[in-house]
Design an enzyme around this catalytic site. Structure first.
Site, mmCIF file in Angstrom:
data_model
loop_
_atom_site.group_PDB
_atom_site.id
_atom_site.type_symbol
_atom_site.label_atom_id
_atom_site.label_comp_id
_atom_site.label_asym_id
_atom_site.label_seq_id
_atom_site.Cartn_x
_atom_site.Cartn_y
_atom_site.Cartn_z
ATOM 1 N N LYS A 190 49.682 71.383 47.211
ATOM 2 C CA LYS A 190 49.077 70.825 48.595
ATOM 3 C C LYS A 190 48.883 69.366 48.287
ATOM 4 O O LYS A 190 48.735 68.885 47.194
ATOM 5 C CB LYS A 190 47.392 71.536 48.226
ATOM 6 C CG LYS A 190 46.353 70.789 49.129
ATOM 7 C CD LYS A 190 45.267 71.686 49.157
ATOM 8 C CE LYS A 190 44.123 70.925 48.803
ATOM 9 N NZ LYS A 190 42.779 71.889 48.759
ATOM 10 N N LYS A 227 47.182 65.874 49.681
ATOM 11 C CA LYS A 227 46.151 65.181 50.485
ATOM 12 C C LYS A 227 46.440 64.297 51.461
ATOM 13 O O LYS A 227 47.376 63.649 51.211
ATOM 14 C CB LYS A 227 44.960 64.878 49.378
ATOM 15 C CG LYS A 227 44.464 65.588 48.468
ATOM 16 C CD LYS A 227 43.578 66.507 49.226
ATOM 17 C CE LYS A 227 42.342 67.070 48.263
ATOM 18 N NZ LYS A 227 41.415 67.736 48.953
ATOM 19 N N ASP A 273 45.845 68.924 52.969
ATOM 20 C CA ASP A 273 44.365 69.115 53.289
ATOM 21 C C ASP A 273 43.863 67.640 53.776
ATOM 22 O O ASP A 273 44.035 66.423 53.004
ATOM 23 C CB ASP A 273 43.748 69.465 51.888
ATOM 24 C CG ASP A 273 42.339 69.477 51.941
ATOM 25 O OD1 ASP A 273 41.628 69.389 52.920
ATOM 26 O OD2 ASP A 273 41.666 69.810 50.958
ATOM 27 N N GLU A 299 44.674 72.462 56.162
ATOM 28 C CA GLU A 299 43.315 72.462 55.649
ATOM 29 C C GLU A 299 42.284 71.480 56.179
ATOM 30 O O GLU A 299 42.484 70.202 56.195
ATOM 31 C CB GLU A 299 43.352 72.616 54.168
ATOM 32 C CG GLU A 299 41.856 72.796 53.419
ATOM 33 C CD GLU A 299 41.975 72.828 51.820
ATOM 34 O OE1 GLU A 299 43.014 73.013 51.379
ATOM 35 O OE2 GLU A 299 40.899 72.796 51.504
ATOM 36 N N ASP A 314 37.759 74.906 54.891
ATOM 37 C CA ASP A 314 37.095 74.568 53.654
ATOM 38 C C ASP A 314 35.854 74.195 53.919
ATOM 39 O O ASP A 314 34.579 75.027 54.008
ATOM 40 C CB ASP A 314 37.719 73.647 52.875
ATOM 41 C CG ASP A 314 37.385 73.130 51.591
ATOM 42 O OD1 ASP A 314 36.070 73.482 51.188
ATOM 43 O OD2 ASP A 314 37.832 72.125 50.820
ATOM 44 N N GLY A 370 39.429 74.421 44.711
ATOM 45 C CA GLY A 370 39.029 73.747 43.418
ATOM 46 C C GLY A 370 38.208 72.578 43.641
ATOM 47 O O GLY A 370 38.341 72.039 44.677
HETATM 48 O O1 SMG Z 1 40.371 71.391 41.528
HETATM 49 O O2 SMG Z 1 42.448 71.242 41.662
HETATM 50 C C1 SMG Z 1 41.319 70.834 42.308
HETATM 51 C C2 SMG Z 1 41.267 70.109 43.565
HETATM 52 C C3 SMG Z 1 41.469 70.868 44.490
HETATM 53 O O3 SMG Z 1 41.873 69.390 46.381
HETATM 54 C C4 SMG Z 1 41.268 69.948 45.852
HETATM 55 N N1 SMG Z 1 39.849 70.003 45.999
HETATM 56 O O4 SMG Z 1 38.868 69.695 49.511
HETATM 57 O O5 SMG Z 1 39.825 71.180 48.761
HETATM 58 C C5 SMG Z 1 39.253 70.151 48.608
HETATM 59 C C6 SMG Z 1 39.322 69.127 47.179
HETATM 60 C C7 SMG Z 1 37.934 68.911 47.006
HETATM 61 C C8 SMG Z 1 37.549 68.028 45.769
HETATM 62 S S1 SMG Z 1 37.980 66.521 46.043
HETATM 63 C C9 SMG Z 1 37.175 65.663 44.423
HETATM 64 MG MG MG Z 2 39.720 71.123 50.812
#
Ligand code: SMG
Ligand code: MG
Length: 367
Positions: free
Chosen positions: A161, A163, A188, A213, A238, A290
């Site tokens: 994934k 960002k 995401d 996402e 999410d 996560g």
């Molecule tokens: O736990 O591997 C992990 C992070 C997964 O990208 C992740 N989480 O929006 O899904 C999301 C983000 C939120 C946490 S950002 C600190």
């Molecule tokens: Mg997310």
């Protein structure tokens, strides 16, 4: 089950590498760790709120306040048949799902120890191993991004994934797709776009992504429905999904076709299971999100992700992805088939490293 005492800690743990999202960069991970004691058993819970209100309004500060002043005093000394009853016990307190979920997690751990059952079994999961992916933060440039993704692929992750944020999206995703044509890829945005910027998602529609996402604002199901209508790629929500009711309404509106289930975001594992059940009835795929969890939250998420409706890989990477030193043992490692084993011991199925816990503790309260 009756909980007699609680200990709450505020922790700061160094991340192996900074994690950049559309809302900021995290160098350290802060969280709260809760220890409950009742009926001769201990239970551990993690509150995944971070130092700053970037992902959501809750922070380690707000969670500390609402847990110590309201939630824990209301729960301590009360008799509960199941951790799912916490919702009822705390019904007079509004909001703060991340704080609430920490108590529920610790209750599940106590309950599991009392019953001699793993969380996977208590949740109705299959145990075994679950498919996982890795979430890659925004990188300084495309070369660096390709290197980071390449390293994770070499480690065995088969789903990545990325960002994204405005201006750091199509070029990045396109380059990764070109370099890794068969990789299961998703993006995401953490709510960084508006419907007026829909063009970039129509461009991404050609990249064969698993999902997009949370492109738009967390409180905007209607515009997500308008965007979904323009795309072949499924939108996955999410931040927008705070309960099974939100999930039902989002699906009814056509605001998404996939849901990211984060137990903390919906106030705990009981509600997370309710979201799972609803989606399963409607054949809507779900996966476990996560929040850079320690081994405590990671153990519970693995148990949840072993429920049958979790048909997409979760953001539950190996401990090595995040921490040189963790507070729970054993560390979680990636199997050759991009899976991680679900703990099968009683409760969370991990043991706590009290020395590491002490070293990371910034403050502590006993109730
Ligand atoms: O736990 O591997 C992990 C992070 C997964 O990208 C992740 N989480 O929006 O899904 C999301 C983000 C939120 C946490 S950002 C600190
Ligand atoms: Mg997310």
């Amino acid at each position: 089950m009756r909980i007699q005492s609680a200990e709450l800690r505020h922790l700061r743990m160094g991340l192996k590498s900074p994690f950049e999202t559309s809302f900021g960069v995290e160098v350290d991970r802060e969280c709260l760790i809760l220890r409950l004691e009742g009926d001769g058993h201990l239970g551990w819970g993690e509150c995944v709120a971070d130092r700053a209100p970037g992902y959501c309004y809750e922070t380690t500060g707000t969670a500390w306040h609402v847990l110590t002043e309201f939630m824990l005093p209301q729960m301590l000394g009360r008799s509960l048949v199941s951790p799912a009853e916490l919702r009822q016990v705390l019904r007079s307190i509004r909001g703060h799902p991340l704080a609430r979920a920490a108590i529920e997690m610790a209750l599940w751990d106590v309950h599991g120890h009392a019953q001699g059952a793993s969380l996977a079994r208590l949740f109705g999961g299959r145990g075994g191993r679950v498919e996982v992916g890795v979430s890659v933060g925004i990188q300084p440039n495309v070369d660096r991004l390709l290197r980071v993704v390449g390293d994770y692929v070499a480690e065995g992750y088969t789903r990545v994934k990325l960002k994204i944020k405005p201006g750091r999206d199509m070029v990045e995703a396109g380059a990764v797709r070109q370099a890794f044509p068969d990789l299961r890829l998703q993006v995401d945005a953490n709510s960084a776009y508006t419907l007026e910027q829909a063009r970039v998602f129509r461009e991404m529609d050609g990249l064969g992504l698993l999902l997009i996402e949370q492109p738009l604002a967390e409180d905007d199901l209607l515009d997500h429905a308008r965007l979904q209508a323009q795309l072949q790629t499924p939108i996955c929500l999410d931040e927008s999904i705070l309960s099974a009711r939100h999930a039902r309404q989002a699906l009814e509106l056509g605001a998404c076709r996939i849901i990211n289930i984060k137990p903390a975001r919906v106030g705990g594992y009981a509600e997370a299971i309710a979201v799972h059940d609803l989606c399963r009835e409607q054949a809507v795929p779900v996966w476990c999100g996560g929040m850079l969890e320690t081994g405590i939250g990671r153990a519970a998420n693995l148990a949840l992700a072993s429920l049958p409706g979790f048909t997409l890989p979760g953001d539950i990477s190996a401990t090595d992805r995040y921490y040189d030193v963790d507070i729970a043992a054993p560390r979680f490692s990636l199997n050759e088939d991009s899976t991680i084993n679900v703990p099968d011991g009683p409760g969370l199925g991990v043991s706590i490293d009290l020395d590491a816990l002490d070293r990371f503790t910034l403050r502590r309260a006993v109730l």
